[in-house]
Design a protein around this motif. Structure first.
Motif, PDB file in Angstrom:
ATOM      1  N   ASP A 101      32.946 -24.606 -49.207  1.00 15.97           N
ATOM      2  CA  ASP A 101      33.402 -25.113 -50.409  1.00 15.97           C
ATOM      3  C   ASP A 101      31.871 -25.602 -51.149  1.00 15.97           C
ATOM      4  N   LEU A 102      31.378 -25.115 -52.202  1.00 16.67           N
ATOM      5  CA  LEU A 102      30.227 -25.553 -52.841  1.00 16.67           C
ATOM      6  C   LEU A 102      30.549 -25.922 -54.305  1.00 16.67           C
ATOM      7  N   SER A 103      31.952 -25.856 -54.617  1.00 13.70           N
ATOM      8  CA  SER A 103      32.141 -26.264 -56.017  1.00 13.70           C
ATOM      9  C   SER A 103      31.662 -27.412 -56.418  1.00 13.70           C
ATOM     10  N   HIS A 104      31.841 -27.688 -57.765  1.00 16.70           N
ATOM     11  CA  HIS A 104      31.366 -29.035 -58.330  1.00 16.70           C
ATOM     12  C   HIS A 104      29.926 -29.452 -57.802  1.00 16.70           C
ATOM     13  N   ASN A 105      28.984 -28.593 -58.216  1.00 11.32           N
ATOM     14  CA  ASN A 105      27.632 -28.951 -57.884  1.00 11.32           C
ATOM     15  C   ASN A 105      26.930 -28.659 -59.285  1.00 11.32           C
ATOM     16  N   LEU A 106      25.603 -28.382 -59.016  1.00  6.88           N
ATOM     17  CA  LEU A 106      24.738 -28.153 -60.227  1.00  6.88           C
ATOM     18  C   LEU A 106      23.871 -26.736 -59.702  1.00  6.88           C
ATOM     19  N   ILE A 107      24.610 -26.147 -58.998  1.00  6.29           N
ATOM     20  CA  ILE A 107      23.926 -24.802 -58.613  1.00  6.29           C
ATOM     21  C   ILE A 107      23.528 -23.708 -59.643  1.00  6.29           C
ATOM     22  N   HIS A 108      22.513 -23.375 -59.672  1.00  9.87           N
ATOM     23  CA  HIS A 108      22.065 -22.146 -60.554  1.00  9.87           C
ATOM     24  C   HIS A 108      21.638 -21.230 -60.029  1.00  9.87           C
ATOM     25  N   ARG A 109      21.583 -21.283 -58.521  1.00 16.41           N
ATOM     26  CA  ARG A 109      20.771 -19.884 -57.889  1.00 16.41           C
ATOM     27  C   ARG A 109      21.171 -20.124 -56.522  1.00 16.41           C
ATOM     28  N   LEU A 110      22.076 -18.878 -55.942  1.00 19.01           N
ATOM     29  CA  LEU A 110      22.215 -18.922 -54.508  1.00 19.01           C
ATOM     30  C   LEU A 110      21.123 -17.881 -54.055  1.00 19.01           C
ATOM     31  N   VAL A 111      20.415 -18.317 -53.172  1.00 15.27           N
ATOM     32  CA  VAL A 111      19.423 -17.319 -52.223  1.00 15.27           C
ATOM     33  C   VAL A 111      20.060 -16.612 -51.430  1.00 15.27           C
ATOM     34  N   PRO A 112      19.947 -15.035 -51.569  1.00 13.67           N
ATOM     35  CA  PRO A 112      20.621 -14.417 -50.604  1.00 13.67           C
ATOM     36  C   PRO A 112      20.198 -14.319 -49.127  1.00 13.67           C
ATOM     37  N   HIS A 113      20.652 -13.852 -48.190  1.00 11.73           N
ATOM     38  CA  HIS A 113      20.262 -13.882 -46.639  1.00 11.73           C
ATOM     39  C   HIS A 113      19.141 -12.737 -46.563  1.00 11.73           C
ATOM     40  N   PRO A 114      17.817 -13.143 -46.185  1.00 15.27           N
ATOM     41  CA  PRO A 114      16.789 -12.215 -46.359  1.00 15.27           C
ATOM     42  C   PRO A 114      17.007 -11.294 -45.272  1.00 15.27           C
ATOM     43  N   ALA A 115      16.539  -9.794 -45.771  1.00 18.48           N
ATOM     44  CA  ALA A 115      16.525  -8.637 -44.938  1.00 18.48           C
ATOM     45  C   ALA A 115      15.427  -8.782 -43.632  1.00 18.48           C
ATOM     46  N   GLY A 116      16.010  -8.457 -42.417  1.00 18.09           N
ATOM     47  CA  GLY A 116      15.082  -8.609 -41.441  1.00 18.09           C
ATOM     48  C   GLY A 116      15.089  -9.951 -40.791  1.00 18.09           C
ATOM     49  N   ALA A 117      15.965 -10.926 -41.143  1.00 15.97           N
ATOM     50  CA  ALA A 117      15.885 -12.364 -40.750  1.00 15.97           C
ATOM     51  C   ALA A 117      16.197 -12.318 -39.284  1.00 15.97           C
ATOM     52  N   SER A 118      15.575 -13.097 -38.541  1.00 14.24           N
ATOM     53  CA  SER A 118      15.785 -13.541 -37.063  1.00 14.24           C
ATOM     54  C   SER A 118      17.232 -13.761 -36.716  1.00 14.24           C
ATOM     55  N   LEU A 119      17.961 -14.446 -37.777  1.00 23.15           N
ATOM     56  CA  LEU A 119      19.287 -14.976 -37.121  1.00 23.15           C
ATOM     57  C   LEU A 119      20.180 -14.065 -38.239  1.00 23.15           C
ATOM     58  N   PRO A 120      21.508 -13.677 -37.720  1.00 21.03           N
ATOM     59  CA  PRO A 120      22.252 -12.817 -38.504  1.00 21.03           C
ATOM     60  C   PRO A 120      23.007 -13.527 -39.779  1.00 21.03           C
ATOM     61  N   ALA A 121      23.336 -12.972 -40.829  1.00 15.78           N
ATOM     62  CA  ALA A 121      23.988 -13.433 -41.923  1.00 15.78           C
ATOM     63  C   ALA A 121      25.274 -14.210 -41.609  1.00 15.78           C
ATOM     64  N   PRO A 122      25.520 -15.424 -41.911  1.00 21.55           N
ATOM     65  CA  PRO A 122      26.522 -16.089 -41.736  1.00 21.55           C
ATOM     66  C   PRO A 122      27.952 -15.506 -42.120  1.00 21.55           C
ATOM     67  N   ALA A 123      29.044 -15.625 -41.340  1.00 19.16           N
ATOM     68  CA  ALA A 123      30.037 -14.812 -41.416  1.00 19.16           C
ATOM     69  C   ALA A 123      31.188 -15.654 -42.650  1.00 19.16           C
ATOM     70  N   ILE A 124      30.656 -15.747 -43.716  1.00 20.24           N
ATOM     71  CA  ILE A 124      31.388 -16.406 -44.714  1.00 20.24           C
ATOM     72  C   ILE A 124      32.601 -15.701 -45.326  1.00 20.24           C
ATOM     73  N   GLN A 125      33.795 -16.126 -45.109  1.00 21.47           N
ATOM     74  CA  GLN A 125      34.789 -15.243 -45.793  1.00 21.47           C
ATOM     75  C   GLN A 125      35.409 -15.743 -46.847  1.00 21.47           C
ATOM     76  N   SER A 126      35.260 -16.906 -47.154  1.00 20.61           N
ATOM     77  CA  SER A 126      35.794 -17.635 -48.251  1.00 20.61           C
ATOM     78  C   SER A 126      34.775 -18.599 -48.804  1.00 20.61           C
ATOM     79  N   LEU A 127      34.368 -18.352 -50.133  1.00 16.01           N
ATOM     80  CA  LEU A 127      33.147 -18.946 -50.797  1.00 16.01           C
ATOM     81  C   LEU A 127      33.798 -19.729 -52.099  1.00 16.01           C
ATOM     82  N   ASN A 128      33.655 -20.875 -52.489  1.00 15.52           N
ATOM     83  CA  ASN A 128      34.157 -21.449 -53.513  1.00 15.52           C
ATOM     84  C   ASN A 128      32.688 -22.071 -54.263  1.00 15.52           C
ATOM     85  N   LEU A 129      32.733 -21.300 -55.435  1.00 14.01           N
ATOM     86  CA  LEU A 129      31.508 -21.490 -56.129  1.00 14.01           C
ATOM     87  C   LEU A 129      31.666 -22.140 -57.489  1.00 14.01           C
ATOM     88  N   ALA A 130      33.086 -22.700 -57.531  1.00  7.69           N
ATOM     89  CA  ALA A 130      33.520 -22.979 -58.878  1.00  7.69           C
ATOM     90  C   ALA A 130      32.641 -24.026 -59.836  1.00  7.69           C
TER      91      ALA A 130
END
Length: 390
Positions: free
Chosen positions: A200-229
């Motif tokens: 839950d990231l709702s009610h912040n000042l977010i103007h940019r969400l940086v994507p998971h970089p390709a080829g990163a050492s760690l796998p992308a997080p398994a986020i199934q529910s994302l609140n950016l309201a």
């Protein structure tokens, strides 16, 4: 008829339940018997179900013990140290503590030393909400190996350190009502990368969400529910590497939703775009990547504009559509052609339209399609309006 009086009821140690078998009362009815397993059943249920009690605790805190298992063989402790002030940390807690509440303590910072001690290694839930946190240390949660739920909402966080949660098997993170401006998706990589995560990231000042970089050492997080309201996103963020099923972008100043906006989100089942700020526009084929979408909420957008029914092209699995509080009524012709699975549409003021198939009085000709209509009902009037054939 036997003139002898009936034998009086009484205990018999030789029979189960303590009563004579086959004895009768003076009224001729069989005496009640209760097998011993039924007598033990309530006791077993009490032993297996959870029981709560209090235990000695750090001054000002409250410790509540919940026991489980047969004869209370397993117990967990919930510790409430909320509203005591910043002096409370670091606070010693029992060894079997499962949940710790440190909310409303005017805490300004959290680091590894604050969350260290014998009882912290078993924590499954931590509440740091309603404090004055402006930052958190990258290693603040490094010793919390069993942490599943973390609440840091209603603080003043302006940044989220990378790899903040890699030591914990988190399944629920609440960062709503902070001052975050730019957040990296990689920050939510956890100790259990395959475990479903709700963020839950709702009610912040977010103007940019940086994507998971390709080829990163760690796998992308398994986020199934994302609140950016209720943030400041002007475009749909790039979320293509996430196994999302629920996404809320309510209240953001999205300028337009066009082709490619939801690329890589074929598994999304619920999308909410309610109360968008500004003058949002829906372009044709803007949702075509969402083949698995089942619920679409566009409510609360009186200035929403679209370019015909082709906007919904590709939504072959959509079942529920909310258009209440929008200017998208009356509904365009051929809408149901693009939405073959649609079952209901909310159009506002309590009016809900449901899909209606009219077979007609005679059998259909081979190759012909049934006549499909929307049947709209206003529950306030308790009467059905005439079906609108599309």
């Amino acid at each position: 008829m036997d003139p002898r009086p009936s034998e009086p009821e009484g205990p018999d140690p030789s029979s189960p339940g303590g009563f004579r078998q086959g004895s009768s009362t003076s009224y001729g009815r069989a005496a009640p018997t209760m097998p011993w397993p039924l007598l033990l059943l309530p006791l077993l249920l009490l032993a297996v179900s959870g029981a709560q009690m209090t235990r000695p605790c750090f001054p000002g805190c409250q410790c509540e013990v919940e026991t489980f298992g047969l004869f209370d063989s397993f117990s967990l402790t919930r510790v409430d140290c909320s509203g005591l002030g910043p002096h409370i940390v670091p606070v010693p807690i029992p060894l079997d503590t499962a949940h710790l509440d440190l909310s409303s303590n005017r805490l300004e910072t959290v680091n590894e030393s604050v969350l260290a001690g014998p009882g912290y290694t078993t924590l499954a839930g931590l509440d740091l909400s309603h404090n004055l946190l402006a930052s958190i240390s990258p290693t603040a949660f490094s010793r919390l190996r069993y942490l599943e739920s973390l609440d840091i909402s209603h603080n003043g966080l302006a940044a989220l350190p990378a790899e903040s949660f890699t030591s914990s098997p988190l399944s629920d993170v609440n960062l709503s009502h902070n001052r975050l401006r730019e957040v990296s998706v990689s920050a939510f990589t956890t100790h259990s990368p395959g475990r479903a995560l709700h963020v839950d990231l709702s009610h912040n000042l977010i103007h940019r969400l940086v994507p998971h970089p390709a080829g990163a050492s760690l796998p992308a997080p398994a986020i199934q529910s994302l609140n950016l309201a209720w943030n400041r996103l002007r475009t749909v963020p790039d979320l293509r590497d996430l196994p999302l099923r629920y996404l809320s972008l309510d209240g953001n100043p999205l300028a337009a939703v066009g082709p490619g906006a939801f690329r890589g989100l074929a598994g999304l089942t619920h999308l909410s775009l309610g109360s968008l700020q500004g003058l949002p526009q829906l372009a044709p084929h803007g949702f075509r990547e969402l083949q698995g979408l089942q619920v679409l909420d566009l409510s609360g957008n009186p200035k929403l504009k679209w370019a015909g029914a082709e906007v919904f092209s590709g939504l072959g699995s959509l079942q529920e559509l909310d258009l209440s509080g929008t200017g998208l009524v009356p509904l365009p012709e051929m809408l149901l052609v693009h939405l073959p699975a649609l079952q209901s549409i909310s159009v506002g003021q309590g009016v809900r339209c449901r899909r209606l198939v009219r077979e007609g009085a005679y059998p259909r000709q081979p190759g012909s399609s049934p006549k499909v209509a929307l049947h709209c009902v206003d529950p306030r009037e308790r009467a059905a309006e005439s079906p609108n054939a599309l």
